[in-house]
Design an enzyme around this catalytic site. Structure first.
Site, PDB file in Angstrom:
ATOM      1  N   ASP A 407      33.206  39.308  38.961  1.00  0.00           N
ATOM      2  CA  ASP A 407      33.355  39.704  40.267  1.00  0.00           C
ATOM      3  C   ASP A 407      33.652  38.702  41.141  1.00  0.00           C
ATOM      4  O   ASP A 407      33.209  37.624  41.282  1.00  0.00           O
ATOM      5  CB  ASP A 407      31.860  40.503  40.721  1.00  0.00           C
ATOM      6  N   GLU A 460      38.399  39.657  38.495  1.00  0.00           N
ATOM      7  CA  GLU A 460      38.580  40.472  39.814  1.00  0.00           C
ATOM      8  C   GLU A 460      38.975  39.425  40.841  1.00  0.00           C
ATOM      9  O   GLU A 460      38.371  38.883  41.320  1.00  0.00           O
ATOM     10  CB  GLU A 460      37.571  41.266  40.384  1.00  0.00           C
TER      11      GLU A 460
END
Length: 727
Positions: A407, A460
């Site tokens: 993330d 990401e």
């Protein structure tokens, strides 16, 4: 241990330190010491009326020296303590201070060096047998603490009762005999300023149900995996040439038990229901939003406190393994969202863990994330880097997870991420790149792929940082894949336009192909696109209800025909009408309505067609696998060819993003003969108008679009039609 000739003396300073809970050397004072004619036993235990010792020769009262300190001569050999409280309660227990250390020199060396790849096997709480006795071994890193104790219900949360032994460079440990799985505990830390902190275990395997904050002793050994065939063959299923279609799931809101208070499904219920659903829908992988324990439901798991603990919200650790094992037996991979970029400021977590900025930077310009009010890991500290890398390996090895989606990588790569001038600290060369975070991500990828062959890592990453999925020896970060955030933003902007205006935004769909092969891309339609007032994916589409559904189906046809692996957030597969709400389940009632069923059927068919058609996946990251053949801004039409390896049938994808049907639309193709209409997003079975090409067309026309032959096709309104060469 040397044999003493007389009982050891205890200084007044040591006595006061034991009574006040400031003793940092309990094993030098407490426990047995061999004497020439037996052994001398010293015990410190607050609030006792009396203490005796059970030996082979019977029970011996242990004299009280003063306060809570007891000491006396006992026979050589084993013994147990018998305590009586001031209110008359009696109990027996083993003396933890008669046991030697558990951690050995190798563990301590690797911990100090920051290279312990299996850190969780040394630190944390482990149910073990030590020196022939069952109990739990605790170990924690707190180098700046004056004293660390284990506290829990078993000792009335009293930090004076079980102060730990300092070993190595800042590690504290103790073995508590008789303590079993399920015990609640924390670490009580006396910091350098005299403050007392109670912290959850950074490497704990279990936690209480939030909002309670204690760690829970969990025995994570002994699981009987049944996924051998999957583990042996998964590398080929996760290669950049494999068909990968990911179903992103928030475990707490996929389905809920309305007949049981609206609670979320358990891990075991997900193992039955979620796995069966995803398999039927043709997805190849489940991606679970973070399952590491987190205190606040509204963070969706992206502010974790217990990185080594599967959240207890859905069951204990072995039941999380049940979910992974069931998925593997059904042929599905399991990916986890992993959050090494920041952590919350909750007092029981990592923040100022030992009274100092241990895991985070001291300077808020480096250590505080302004967007999320969280703290940023100090990637330059070897122990912190080791903690995070070992955590990645932990999920891959202990839970057979098939990959990690990392993330917020962009926030890690740049020191000035979301900061104004003067709010960030440049790197040693005066630049904005975070060298320490880059080195951490590279090391994580090297270690993860080395320790768990066949896995995949995904970033990401929302910027144009070069080489995210390139090998490290070529200067890359070493990820297997990168989320294509630019593609996602562009195509959703295009699809949200009224069709009459799309001719002016044609480049939003073509621009992505200028960089489509610079990384190993995943095309993500994630939870971030359907929350915080952004509306559902269906309601991003313009027009009346029929046009919205048609646009959504056309978008999915475009996405599955486009180079790149696929990711779709739960609910989007049936066109959920509302934006996602983590406090409730998906709108399964809407999923039963005809137009939503049509979208769901299309996604199912696209997944199965994609997996069965090599031209749509084997060269996803190779420019030889893609060729534009026609794009017409005036008509908002697009067409391209997808190619696989030699011998694989080519595929032609044609898109019409206007509500105007286009019969007799001539498109060049690379070979003559029959082309089967494999997918038509306007088919009646999907809720469309039923316009199409009667199963296929023959390419026998003149050269066109740089191709040797052409064919006339019908492009239905707001549709994508996909053809496969048959001859």
């Amino acid at each position: 241990m040397d044999i003493l000739t007389q009982p050891p003396a205890i200084s007044p300073e040591d006595r006061r330190a034991l009574d006040r809970g400031t003793c940092d050397r309990p094993f030098a004072i407490l426990g047995p010491r061999p004497l020439a004619d037996g052994q001398w036993l010293t015990v410190h235990h607050p609030d006792l009326a009396a203490l005796s010792v059970e030996t082979g020769a019977g029970r011996i009262d242990l004299p009280r020296l003063e306060g809570d300190l007891f000491a006396g001569r006992i026979p050589a050999g084993s013994y147990r303590l018998h305590a009586r409280s001031r209110d008359g309660a009696d109990w027996q227990f083993d003396d933890p201070y008669r046991f030697g250390p558990v951690l050995g020199e190798v563990d301590l060396h690797l911990l100090a060096e920051g290279t312990h790849r299996h850190l969780w096997r040394a630190l944390g709480a482990h149910v073990v047998r030590h020196e022939g006795t069952a109990g739990t071994h605790f170990a924690v890193w707190a180098p700046n603490a004056r004293r660390v104790s284990v506290v829990g219900q078993f000792n009335a949360w009293d930090g004076r009762r079980h102060p730990m032994r300092r070993v190595g460079q800042g590690v504290w440990e103790i073995f508590l005999p008789g303590l079993a799985e399920g015990a609640l505990y924390k670490y009580e830390i006396l910091d350098a300023q005299g403050g007392v902190l109670q912290k959850a275990d950074p490497v704990g395997f279990g936690s209480q149900h939030p909002p309670e904050k204690a760690s829970v002793v969990r025995d994570i050994t002994g699981y009987g995996w049944k996924d051998g065939p999957w583990m042996a063959g998964r590398a080929a299923l996760q290669d950049r040439g494999a068909p990968i279609s990911i179903y992103e799931v928030h475990p707490g809101s996929w389905r809920r038990r309305q007949d049981d208070g609206g609670r979320p499904l358990s891990y075991q219920e997900m193992a039955r229901e979620l796995v069966a659903y995803a398999r039927d829908m043709g997805f190849t992988h489940l991606e679970l939003m973070p399952v590491s324990e987190f205190p606040f439901d509204g963070s969706w798991g992206y502010q974790p406190v217990g990185l080594f603990a599967p959240t207890i919200r859905f069951g204990p650790p072995h039941e999380f393994r049940d979910l992974v094992d069931a998925a593997h037996q059904a042929g599905l991979g399991v990916l986890l969202d992993w959050v090494p970029g920041h952590f919350p400021t909750d007092a029981h977590g990592l923040a100022r863990f030992d009274g100092t900025e241990l895991y985070e930077h001291a300077d808020p310009r480096e250590g505080f994330h302004q967007d999320w009010n969280t703290l940023i890991y100090n990637y330059g500290r070897v122990e912190v880097r080791n903690f995070l890398i070992a955590n990645a390996v932990y999920w891959l090895q202990e839970y057979h997870v098939d990959g990690l989606r990392v993330d917020a990588v962009a926030s890690m790569l740049y020191r000035d991420y979301s900061r104004r001038d003067g709010e960030w600290v440049p790197n040693r060369d005066g630049g904005r790149e975070n060298y320490e975070a880059i080195a951490f991500l590279q090391a994580m990828n090297v270690t993860a792929y080395g320790e768990a062959p066949g896995i995949m890592t995904m970033a990401e990453e929302s910027t144009s940082y070069p080489g995210v999925s390139a090998p490290i020896d070529a200067g890359g970060l070493g990820f297997g894949f990168k989320w294509n955030m630019g593609w996602m933003n562009d195509v959703l902007r295009y699809m949200s336009r009224d069709p009459v205006h799309r001719r002016h935004h044609h480049d939003l769909l073509t621009f992505g192909l200028t960089y489509a092969f610079s990384e190993n891309f995943i095309l993500p339609i994630s939870h971030d696109e359907v929350v915080h007032g952004k509306g559902s994916l269906l309601h991003k589409m313009p027009g009346d209800d029929w046009q919205r559904f048609a646009n959504l189906r056309a978008f999915y046809g475009f996405m599955w025909g486009h180079p790149g692996k696929k990711l779709l957030f739960m609910g989007c597969e049936f066109g959920q009408p509302e934006e996602w709400n983590h406090n409730g389940e998906l709108n399964w009632q809407a999923a039963g309505q005809p137009m939503h069923q049509g979208v769901q059927a299309l996604v199912r068919d696209l997944n199965h067609f994609y997996a069965a058609t090599p031209a749509l996946h084997v060269k996803d990251a190779d420019p030889e696998g893609f060729q534009w053949i026609a794009t017409d801004p005036a008509q908002s039409t697009f067409a391209w060819i997808r190619r696989g390896n030699d011998g694989d049938a080519p595929v032609m994808v044609a898109c019409n993003f206007t509500p105007v049907p286009r019969p007799g639309f001539r498109i060049g193709v690379p070979q003559g003969g029959r082309w089967r209409e494999a997918v038509n997003t306007d088919a009646a079975v999907y809720g469309g108008s039923g316009s199409g090409n009667l199963g296929g067309v023959v390419a026998d026309g003149e050269p066109r679009d740089g191709q040797p032959v052409s064919m006339a096709v019908t492009l239905p309104p707001l549709s994508v039609v996909i053809f496969v060469a048959e001859d």
